[in-house]
Design a protein around this motif. Structure first.
Motif, short mmCIF file in Angstrom:
data_model
loop_
_atom_site.label_atom_id
_atom_site.label_comp_id
_atom_site.label_asym_id
_atom_site.label_seq_id
_atom_site.Cartn_x
_atom_site.Cartn_y
_atom_site.Cartn_z
N ILE A 19 0.83 -1.21 0.00
CA ILE A 19 0.00 0.00 0.00
C ILE A 19 0.87 1.26 0.00
O ILE A 19 0.69 2.15 -0.83
N GLY A 22 3.25 1.45 -3.23
CA GLY A 22 2.45 1.61 -4.44
C GLY A 22 1.84 2.99 -4.55
O GLY A 22 1.93 3.66 -5.59
N LEU A 23 1.21 3.44 -3.46
CA LEU A 23 0.61 4.78 -3.48
C LEU A 23 1.67 5.88 -3.62
O LEU A 23 1.47 6.85 -4.35
N ALA A 24 2.78 5.72 -2.93
CA ALA A 24 3.84 6.73 -3.01
C ALA A 24 4.37 6.85 -4.43
O ALA A 24 4.59 7.96 -4.93
N ILE A 26 2.84 6.24 -7.23
CA ILE A 26 1.82 6.92 -8.04
C ILE A 26 1.80 8.42 -7.75
O ILE A 26 1.79 9.25 -8.66
N VAL A 27 1.80 8.77 -6.48
CA VAL A 27 1.74 10.19 -6.09
C VAL A 27 2.97 10.95 -6.58
O VAL A 27 2.86 12.07 -7.10
N TYR A 66 10.29 4.11 -5.06
CA TYR A 66 9.11 3.50 -4.44
C TYR A 66 8.59 2.33 -5.29
O TYR A 66 8.10 1.34 -4.75
#
Length: 130
Positions: A19, A22-24, A26-27, A66
């Motif tokens: 989580i 993956g989110l980092a 994308i951001v 990341y």
């Protein structure tokens, strides 16, 4: 350690790594793609000088690290020892790059604590990985 019998601590830590990494990724890549807008937003919530040394390349590099961390978590989930080294290497670089790029003010004790905690947990399961 088979997929069905993975200890709760191991599987929970990997899930959190999926989580978070993956989110980092994308951001950071969205921030690089829309750098001007991201810069404006970051300056509004921090201060006007927080972005003076940051370029879109900074976000691309962190996004790539990341992604490497995410790949490491996937490999560890598949019980591949190489995943540990992908994850640990990427996470250590994620701590170092901002220090090199921005100086000592970029040090995050919270980030460091969680990075060392997660690497420590994964290290304790290293013998179970192939």
């Amino acid at each position: 350690m088979s997929d069905k019998k993975q200890p709760l601590l191991f599987s929970t830590t990997i899930t959190l790594s999926f989580i978070g990494s993956g989110l980092a990724a994308i951001v950071y890549w969205i921030s690089a793609a829309f750098f001007t807008q991201a810069k404006t937003i970051i300056e509004k919530v921090t201060n006007s000088q927080s972005m003076q040394d940051i370029t879109s390349l900074f976000f691309v590099i962190l996004g790539a690290l990341y992604l490497l961390s995410f790949i490491g978590a996937v490999k560890m989930w598949k019980l591949q020892k190489a995943g540990y080294f992908f994850y640990a290497g990427a996470q250590i670089l994620i701590l170092i790059i901002p220090l090199i790029w921005l100086g000592g003010n970029a040090f995050s004790s919270t980030n460091t604590i969680f990075t060392l905690l997660f690497i420590g947990i994964y290290t304790s399961f290293l013998k179970a990985l192939n």
